[in-house]
Write a protein that holds these residues in place. Structure first.
Motif: not given
Length: 119
Positions: A58, A61, A64, A87-89
């Motif tokens: 988390y 991230v 989200f 989401y984008t990590h």
């Protein structure tokens, strides 16, 4: 744990995740001896190690956009949720995929969880 008890616990757990309270859900519903595994990777053993894995995830991230449980199934000491995540990590980029999570319950908590995905 009866199927109804697992269903109710799973509904609460999923609701917490949807409210952005995944760590609270983890603390509430995961067993001290939990084993979590992604696909065929080496499993992570123990609540503290898995909590750190969750916090690392988390923490990376950057955006989200959503998570939605698509299907839920409950059996004797087992449950399954098909999730859609978007989401984008920080390291992995944009992730928009479906994941199956299979949980094994013991003493009212998840003792084992395996994630199946292809992304």
């Amino acid at each position: 744990m009866t199927q109804l008890e697992i269903k109710q616990a799973l509904e609460d757990l999923n609701a917490l995740v949807l409210q952005g309270k995944s760590i609270e859900a983890f603390q509430k519903y995961y067993h001290e001896e939990v084993v979590m595994q992604e696909n065929e990777n080496v499993p992570t053993i123990g609540k503290e190690a898995n909590l750190q894995r969750e916090l690392d995830f988390y923490g990376n991230v950057t955006q989200f956009r959503g998570a939605h449980p698509l299907k839920v199934a409950v059996g004797n000491d087992y449950s399954m949720v098909e999730w859609h995540y978007d989401y984008t990590h920080k390291d992995w980029g944009i992730k928009n995929y479906t994941q199956i999570s299979v949980q094994e319950w013991k003493d009212g908590k998840i003792i084992k969880e395996k994630f199946y995905y292809n992304n």
